[in-house]
Design an enzyme around this catalytic site. Structure first.
Site: not given
Length: 992
Positions: A421, A501
């Site tokens: 991220e 994820e």
């Protein structure tokens, strides 16, 4: 080591310049990174008690710590975090930086710890080089030895080495390390976890002998066609390479073909002992022969595509933070193996190297992730993000080099991840290019490279099942609003998909694991993924009343924080498996057992392993009691194959009134390193014969008109049952009192996924807006005739024009049994789903023992219902609760056939189901559970509160993912709950 004397803090080289704290540079003064390995060279641990000075800022530390005698400083344990040892406080954020975003600046209020270690040195290592190694320091540290500056560490979860040869002296030496909680490097370390500063991994002195082995790079490839292995070891000049078991001896730098080797895989982690030697040193490695590459657009190991049944794993311990012992790391690995986990993403940094060694030994696929995340820039629309800023380039590369060089010899590591991220940019591309040039034997992953410009796999997060299916169907697009394919769309469809994820395991959940599994199995391109995440990050704490609990964000007075969002693991902080992990184990069984009325089908979902090492056992139960069992004779089944077996028993004749259930289990046939013989890998059940029609009709009183009928104030009796005349509520059944009579129940204490914690979707907000937490009950009629009492009720929120009507008909039957038929019907324009629908009542708390025939032993919900199995179970009301760190709805046992709620004498209430329903039993109400924010808020009351649920809403994973699929939603519709209530001694003995 006991010193002859403890010297005061020595004068260190200080120029008053603190610019190193706010820097974009990589580490300074450190040696090039190199591979971890066991060596014959000497070492000396500097772990243990250090002297420590805590300051609230870097300036205060420089002014105070350097000007005072350190003799009286308190001691602190190294490795460890200072906030967990009495200095400062932990701080949790998910995305937001805990300081203003103005890189590389940090606030003046910058907690700083000065560590001092005095140690004796005998000088016996000469003429070797001596290296000082820090395995983990958060965040930036300046290091002095004997008053001389060595350099600066940056990269908290990265190995940092200094050459101290010219700084050591015979006798007492003094090491000073000044650690700053915030630094320029913190902008690259915005991972979703507690900010915990300090020297939290080992500190060691290492000998590097003259003419030693040097850095070692082991390349051990496997040819799946002919079974041969190829070994090439890069090391110091003239180093000799040996694998005694294979009779191999060669020299470093030469490729050697071995005609036959056993390959390494996560299912068969075959390791060979490798020695690399010179005249002055021997280094030892555990080597696994395996080849990783893309084959026809799929991730393949040893020529075969693999499936990832993975988890994301932070390093965490509730008392020690990211300081983990080998025993704790080994417990993690064993828990993963025993619960059918086969892969780990090391979110979001390289773990302790010892953890990777355990993955090599036990067998886990590993995606090793760089210590990099700049997530806080999302709130600035990624403006100024370091990932595309050239001044940060070397810091990015330094982090990647450090990870790759340390971990390059672990066979379990089959994929490098650039970080997490951090959006996109030239610095990430540079990391990928360097890694590809250095190590062409592994794949590269980074989830934010949506166009797959510099990665080998498409890794995306928190997709819905429908989105996964679109990827599997080659119908996905980078721009979801585009009407036609771009060249980048077409190119990335040539790559495999990994769900980096998904299934956010926060609180009660995740829901829908089986739906993701089905999509992965149906579409070859979708090779599985990594559930978020392994463990709840709750810190051990003690409440003022002495109750132990686990703390989460905000519990330490943090000015900004993300509350319980840190509690999102498949195991609780103390590593107790949650219901979510048990669901994971069942859903992702590597052996698929399917039973019908004619046969048993066994499918082998392993990637490499045959089923020869497993035993298959069966049990036959009648109404929950095991009556026979044995072992099935199976044929060898290779990976990917299947076989069909005959039923071990003849199906009982229908109509015998009982329920016959066949259970087949796959268990380990011998002891494994991670489990004892007989450990269950997979299981399945099949109901061979079901009881005859369950529904018990209730006589309905004839009504001449719609005028409400109320007998008036007083009490109605129906055999042993007593009712309140004006409301028709059941008050007693024989000696059993109902402090709260059975009432319609539509509410549950919201789960973390219901709440959604700031995500776009919040089911809880919709429920509260609809008034489902403040329903009001209105009795419309009470009628009694003969052996029947009938009650009409309206249940609705105030100020709304929607609700439910219910007809509760109680009929007296033989043996003073009381049968209830509750018909529940919605009316009006319902704007939302229901949390649950059923009945709630309470009995005195002395009825605190539960026994049931139904599904258990653990909880189950509509989209998380595979782990419970049909059987006879028992529990205390206390143990029946699932102790989620953030209290919420829990404990539902579905598919109950009969239920007993007993006191210590075995007397109490017996309920027999005639319709499908589940139940919960608690020492507190749903409202008390709703109000609780920590486990210490839940205080057992005077009642055992029971719900009988005709249906429940699904769980999903909307705390950071999608809502439940529509088929799991509880939309308002009519329901009937039918059951018989009896007060008596136990219906059976020996519930377990």
């Amino acid at each position: 080591m006991k010193l002859r004397s403890r010297p005061p803090l020595q004068q260190v080289e200080l120029d008053g310049d603190l610019s190193y704290v706010e820097s974009t540079r990589a580490s300074e003064g450190t040696l090039p990174p190199r591979a971890a390995g066991m060596t014959s060279a000497r070492s000396m641990s500097l772990n243990g008690a250090w002297r420590f000075h805590f300051a609230h800022s870097a300036i205060e530390a420089a002014e105070c710590a350097d000007s005072r005698d350190s003799e009286d400083w308190p001691e602190i344990a190294v490795p460890g975090h200072w906030a967990l040892q009495g200095w400062g406080k932990p701080w949790y954020t998910n995305q937001y930086y805990p300081f203003p975003v103005a890189a590389p600046s940090v606030p003046d209020a910058n907690p700083t710890g000065t560590y001092v270690k005095d140690f004796e040195w005998d000088g016996a290592w000469g003429p070797s080089t001596v290296v000082l190694r820090f395995d983990g320091v958060e965040s930036t540290a300046r290091v002095w030895l004997n008053g001389r500056l060595l350099g600066v560490t940056r990269g908290s979860r990265l190995q940092q080495d200094f050459d101290v040869t010219g700084h050591l002296r015979v006798g007492v030496n003094q090491l000073v390390v000044r650690v700053h909680q915030w630094s320029g490097a913190s902008y690259l370390e915005d991972q979703d976890m507690w900010w915990l500063a300090g020297i939290f991994r080992d500190v060691t002195l290492l000998e590097r002998p003259v003419d030693g082995v040097g850095d070692v790079f082991v390349r051990a490839d496997y040819d799946h066609v002919d079974g041969s292995g190829t070994l090439r070891v890069e090391a110091g000049a003239g180093a000799i390479v040996r694998i005694a078991e294979l009779g191999l001896e060669s020299v470093a730098g030469r490729s050697v073909r071995i005609p036959a080797v056993e390959p390494w895989s996560a299912e068969s982690p075959r390791l060979y002992d490798l020695e690399v030697s010179t005249a002055t040193e021997t280094q030892r490695f555990r080597v696994g022969f395996r080849t990783v590459c893309l084959v026809d657009g799929l991730i393949a190991v040893n020529g075969r595509p693999i499936t990832f049944r993975g988890v994301n794993r932070h390093e965490f311990d509730p008392r020690h933070g990211r300081t983990l012992t080998r025993e704790v790391m080994e417990l993690d690995v064993r828990l993963m193996k025993t619960h059918n986990v086969n892969a780990v993403r090391t979110s979001h940094y390289p773990p302790s190297e010892e953890f990777l060694a355990l993955c090599d030994e036990y067998g886990l696929w590993v995606m090793d992730e760089c210590d990099l995340e700049t997530h806080g820039y999302v709130h600035q629309q990624w403006q100024g993000n370091p990932s595309d800023d050239p001044v940060w380039r070397e810091a990015y590369l330094d982090r990647m080099r450090n990870m790759v060089e340390r971990d390059k010899n672990h066979p379990s590591v089959i994929m490098w991840s650039l970080g997490n991220e951090s959006h996109t940019g030239a610095n990430l591309r540079a990391m990928s290019e360097w890694t590809r040039a250095r190590d062409d034997g592994r794949l590269i992953h980074y989830s934010d490279d949506r166009e797959c410009e510099y990665v080998d796999v498409l890794g995306l997060m928190y997709l819905s099942v429908a989105e996964v299916e679109r990827i599997g169907e080659q119908a996905d697009r980078i721009d979801e609003n585009a009407q036609t394919d771009s060249e980048a769309d077409i190119a990335r469809r040539e790559l495999p998909f990994l769900h980096t994820e998904y299934a956010h395991a926060m609180g009660n959940g995740p829901g829908g694991l089986s739906d993701y599994r089905d999509a992965y199995e149906h579409y070859p391109r979708c090779q599985g993924g990594f559930v978020w995440e392994w463990i709840d990050h709750g810190l051990a704490a003690v409440h003022t009343d002495g109750a132990a609990y686990f703390a989460y964000g905000g519990d330490y007075g943090e000015p900004i924080h993300d509350g319980p969002f840190v509690l999102d693991g498949l195991v609780f902080p103390d590593r107790t498996p949650s219901p979510g992990l048990l669901e994971f184990k069942k859903v992702f069984e590597p052996v698929r057992i399917e039973i019908d009325s004619a046969s048993i089908r066994v499918g082998n979902l392993h990637d490499f392993l045959g089923l020869e090492s497993f035993r298959f056992v069966w049990e036959l139960a009648e109404d929950g009691e095991i009556v026979s069992g044995g072992r099935l004779q199976t044929m060898p089944v290779p990976a990917g194959g299947s076989t069909v077996l005959a039923l071990p028993v003849t199906s009982p004749a229908p109509g015998n009134g009982g329920e016959s259930v066949l259970t087949v289990r796959a268990v380990t046939g011998s002891d494994e390193p991670w489990a004892e013989q007989g450990h269950e890998i997979a299981w399945a059940q099949h109901i061979l014969t079901a009881p005859q029609a369950n529904a018990v009709p209730v006589a309905v009183i004839s009504r001449q008109n719609n005028t409400p009928a109320r007998p008036g104030i007083g009490r109605l009796t129906l055999g042993p049952a007593g009712f309140r005349a004006e409301t028709g509520e059941l008050l007693s059944l024989g000696p059993i009192e109902f402090p709260t009579p059975p009432r319609i129940d539509l509410w549950r204490a919201p789960t973390s996924n219901d709440i959604a914690l700031g995500q776009a979707f919040s089911q809880e907000a919709e429920w509260r807006a609809a008034g489902l937490d403040i329903l009001q009950h209105d009795t419309r009629a009470v009628r009694q005739s003969g052996d029947t009492v009938e009650v009409e009720v309206r249940c609705a929120p105030p100020g709304r024009n929607f609700g439910v009507t219910a007809l509760l008909a109680w009929q007296l039957g033989p043996d003073e049994a009381l049968t209830l038929t509750a018909s529940i019907t919605p009316y009006g324009p319902w704007p939302t789903t229901w949390p649950r629908v059923g009945l709630r009542f309470a009995v005195p708390a002395r009825h605190d023992t539960l026994a049931w025939y139904g599904y258990g032993p653990g909880e189950g919900y509509p989209d998380s219902s595979h782990a419970p199995r049909l059987g006879v179970f028992g529990s205390s009301v206390h143990d029946f609760q699932t102790p989620y760190v953030y209290p919420q709805e829990n404990g539902s046992r579905p598919g109950v056939r009969r239920l007993e709620i007993l006191d210590h004498d075995g007397l109490g209430l017996h309920i027999k189901a005639h319709s499908e329903f589940g139940f919960t039993a608690r020492p507190w109400t749903s409202e008390e559970l709703d109000r609780a924010r920590h486990t210490y808020d839940l205080v057992p009351g005077p009642h055992t509160v029971v719900t009988l649920d005709a249906a429940l809403d699904g769980l999903g994973s909307a705390s950071c993912g999608p809502a439940p699929l529509e088929r799991y939603r509880l939309r308002p519709r009519p329901f009937v709950l039918n059951a018989t209530f009896v007060h008596a001694a136990p219906l059976r003995k020996g519930a377990s």
